[in-house]
Design an enzyme around this catalytic site. Structure first.
Site, short mmCIF file in Angstrom:
data_model
loop_
_atom_site.label_atom_id
_atom_site.label_comp_id
_atom_site.label_asym_id
_atom_site.label_seq_id
_atom_site.Cartn_x
_atom_site.Cartn_y
_atom_site.Cartn_z
N HIS A 390 35.74 -12.47 11.16
CA HIS A 390 34.34 -12.17 11.50
C HIS A 390 33.79 -13.22 12.47
O HIS A 390 33.28 -12.88 13.55
CB HIS A 390 33.52 -12.14 10.21
CG HIS A 390 32.07 -11.86 10.41
ND1 HIS A 390 31.52 -10.62 10.17
CD2 HIS A 390 31.04 -12.64 10.83
CE1 HIS A 390 30.21 -10.65 10.43
NE2 HIS A 390 29.90 -11.88 10.82
N GLU A 391 33.90 -14.49 12.09
CA GLU A 391 33.38 -15.55 12.94
C GLU A 391 34.18 -15.66 14.24
O GLU A 391 33.64 -16.00 15.30
CB GLU A 391 33.38 -16.89 12.20
CG GLU A 391 32.56 -16.89 10.91
CD GLU A 391 31.12 -16.45 11.09
OE1 GLU A 391 30.60 -16.54 12.21
OE2 GLU A 391 30.51 -16.01 10.10
N HIS A 394 32.65 -13.28 16.69
CA HIS A 394 31.48 -13.88 17.34
C HIS A 394 31.91 -14.83 18.46
O HIS A 394 31.37 -14.80 19.56
CB HIS A 394 30.66 -14.67 16.32
CG HIS A 394 29.80 -13.84 15.43
ND1 HIS A 394 28.93 -12.89 15.89
CD2 HIS A 394 29.67 -13.84 14.06
CE1 HIS A 394 28.29 -12.33 14.88
NE2 HIS A 394 28.72 -12.89 13.76
N HIS A 397 33.33 -13.11 21.47
CA HIS A 397 32.21 -12.47 22.19
C HIS A 397 31.52 -13.52 23.07
O HIS A 397 31.26 -13.29 24.26
CB HIS A 397 31.24 -11.88 21.18
CG HIS A 397 30.22 -10.95 21.77
ND1 HIS A 397 29.28 -10.30 21.02
CD2 HIS A 397 29.98 -10.57 23.06
CE1 HIS A 397 28.51 -9.56 21.80
NE2 HIS A 397 28.91 -9.71 23.05
#
Length: 601
Positions: A390-391, A394, A397
């Protein structure tokens, strides 16, 4: 005995390497000292911005240089503080960085309104020239909000009440996190009496002993109920502030004011609520399944958080988790996985818990340096593998946004932020689920399905329920009905009964939940979680079932940064959030998981 290591006991390889931002603290101090001069340099442009394109460009370049330095200085200090909140020198750095930022913002308070006062046709002509290439998006976004910018004197008046406007939020935080938090009392457990607080609340709700959950739940909400009128007035104050600001600027509503800046149509908000309403049946099925799986005659609100399937015994080292991410994210290509995994192993991540370290996890990047990740990784918690992915989503991105855009237009919006992270989680889920099926591991499969169902429920359905409550509260006031504790509780109870369905039995004070959620003091924020997971699920399906074009479309979204408005950026990726299709697809995915979970249980 406290076995958590101190910060200086953590090996360097397990900490993030902040030298990509500043070589050392001395370099940071030098950069901090330079910030003060930028405010004075910017003041020299006051009253001159519209005199020529060259003067405007000079001012924009000065602004860019200043904000880049401020961002970098704050980022370095903030990361140090997060790694050890007991480190007074780190807290001091963060405080001084914030003070420097605040002073600079005060010095340039004239800047945006003065740009907006330039003749719009002339300004639009200027920004078509090559010298404005790196600032065109920034100026176009200023022009977008121009219709709702007031005169300089009026803007100054609004800015003077910014601090007092936070009173409701600050008072709510002090009341709930400090005053009420001291009064919940103790809860009897198999290991003796334990303190009930805002922090331990979730631990009690996960307890397998129902009597523990019941006692904690009733004591918790009884204390909130004692303060219901004060809390209701605080929330009413926050809503009234939202509406005051919207009306002062000329927006149609508080919702319109919140969505306008990102060019998100009002229909996106309403479509989300309407579509979820049409898909409540799978959610009601889930609670029926939960009731049977827990062996209960009657499902209570304190039964909804305890794990449906007990956690499986797993042991995944940090390095093994990185390899799971590498394999699970392979559909995104070797370049993506190599860059991410190299970062995960070499300096991007602060891996493990230490005394004073902030809890949870986050990704934090700026224009200079690596997109850093804070974890509190545990080898026996399978969910932490998902957190890493998940991180990592980020951070990647942020990496693509930085490397594809000039500084003044690289930062993406909150509306887009959860897409790349949830996308990665979905790919890890599909990878681990497939492995469990191939190995015939029904226990792990049931656990993964249960965890994924819980995640979608919490992010799609529950956040939509919150979003609907926020909308109703603001519409009451906008239509002339004052908010009272009675009205707020009645409205929230109706939503509880609608979303949870007939399987759920509520306590008389279960509706106090609607008065204890801090996110409501940042109006119209929570819906972005629901749209984010919907977009992520749609895009993950598109990439997994597609080919090179679908993958490149997704990368085009990652590379957009702040160069496009969020709805436009997601359309480039292949998902239209102005339609209900992504929301419906997410609801369909939840229904599919619930059906499979029902069969396996």
């Amino acid at each position: 005995m406290n076995t958590i290591p101190s910060r200086d006991q953590i090996p360097a390889k397990d900490k993030w390497d902040l030298t990509s931002i500043f070589e050392n603290d001395e370099a940071w101090e030098k950069a901090l000292a330079e910030i003060a001069g930028y405010g004075q340099r910017m003041k020299e442009f006051k009253g001159k911005l519209g005199s020529s394109p060259n003067i405007l460009i000079a001012a924009l370049k000065t602004l860019e240089e200043a904000e880049l330095k401020i961002e970098t200085v704050y980022h370095y200090a903030s990361l140090q503080h997060s790694a050890n909140e007991e480190d007074s020198s780190a807290a001091d750095k963060e405080g001084r960085a914030l003070m420097a930022y605040s002073k600079f913002e005060s010095d340039i308070s004239f800047f945006e309104s003065e740009i907006q006062s330039i003749d719009e046709d002339e300004l639009r002509f200027w920004i078509q020239t090559p010298i404005f290439e790196n600032y065109k998006v920034f100026i176009e976004k200023l022009l977008h909000v121009k219709p709702y910018i007031l005169s300089e004197k009026e803007e100054r008046i609004l800015s003077l009440q910014m601090e007092s406007a936070q009173t409701a939020d600050n008072a709510f935080s002090a009341l709930t996190n400090v005053d009420i938090n001291k009064t919940f009392g103790m809860v009897k457990t198999a290991d003796g009496e334990k303190q009930l607080t805002e922090t331990t609340w979730s631990v009690f709700m996960d307890n397998q002993d129902r009597s523990v959950r019941e006692e904690a739940y009733k004591k918790f909400y009884a204390k909130f109920e004692e303060h219901q009128n004060v809390i209701a007035n605080l929330y009413a104050g926050s809503v009234n502030q939202d509406i005051f600001m919207a009306r002062a600027r000329g927006y149609d509503s508080a919702l319109h004011a919140s969505l306008y800046k990102d060019k998100v149509p009002l229909s996106v908000y309403h479509n989300l609520i309407d579509c979820v309403h049409k898909n409540l049946a799978p959610l009601h099925d889930y609670y029926e399944i939960r009731k049977k799986a827990l062996g209960l005659d009657e499902l209570r609100h304190y039964d909804v958080y305890v794990p449906l399937v007990k956690s499986v015994d797993t042991h995944t080292t940090y390095e093994e988790a990185v390899e799971i991410c590498r394999k699970a994210l392979a559909p995104l290509g070797k370049e993506y996985t190599d860059r991410l995994c190299d970062g995960l192993l070499n300096g991007w991540v602060d891996r493990y818990e230490n005394v004073g370290k902030r809890g949870g996890a986050f990704s934090s990047g700026c224009y200079i340096g690596n997109p850093y990740i804070l974890l509190n990784y545990k080898e026996d918690v399978i969910r932490d593998v998902f957190t890493m992915a998940h991180e990592g989503g980020h951070s990647m991105h942020s990496w693509y946004a930085v490397h594809s855009n000039p500084f003044m237009s690289y930062d993406y919006t909150i509306f887009e932020a959860e897409v790349a992270s949830t996308f990665n989680e979905e790919l890890v889920f599909e990878y681990l689920l497939k492995n469990a099926e191939e190995k015939g591991d029904k226990k792990l499969k049931a656990y993964l399905l249960s965890m994924r169902a819980s995640d979608i429920l919490a992010t799609l359905y529950r956040q939509t329920m919150f979003a609907e409550f926020e909308l109703k509260a603001h519409e009451f006031v906008e239509n002339g009905t004052p908010l009272t504790a009675e009205l707020l509780r009645k409205t929230y109870r109706e939503l509880l009964e609608l979303y949870f369905g007939p399987a759920m039995h509520f306590e008389s004070n279960s509706d106090m939940e609607g008065l204890r959620i801090p996110h409501f003091y940042t109006a119209f924020y929570v819906y972005k979680y629901a749209t984010g997971i919907s977009a992520a699920l749609a895009l993950s399906r598109r990439v997994l079932n597609g080919g090179n074009k679908e993958r490149e479309d997704y990368f085009a979204f990652l590379k957009s940064g702040g160069s496009r408005y969020p709805i436009q950026a997601l359309k480039v990726a292949g998902v239209d959030m102005e339609s209900t299709e992504p929301i419906q697809a997410a609801c369909d995915e939840f229904a599919r998981i619930i059906k499979e979970l029902k069969e396996i249980l």
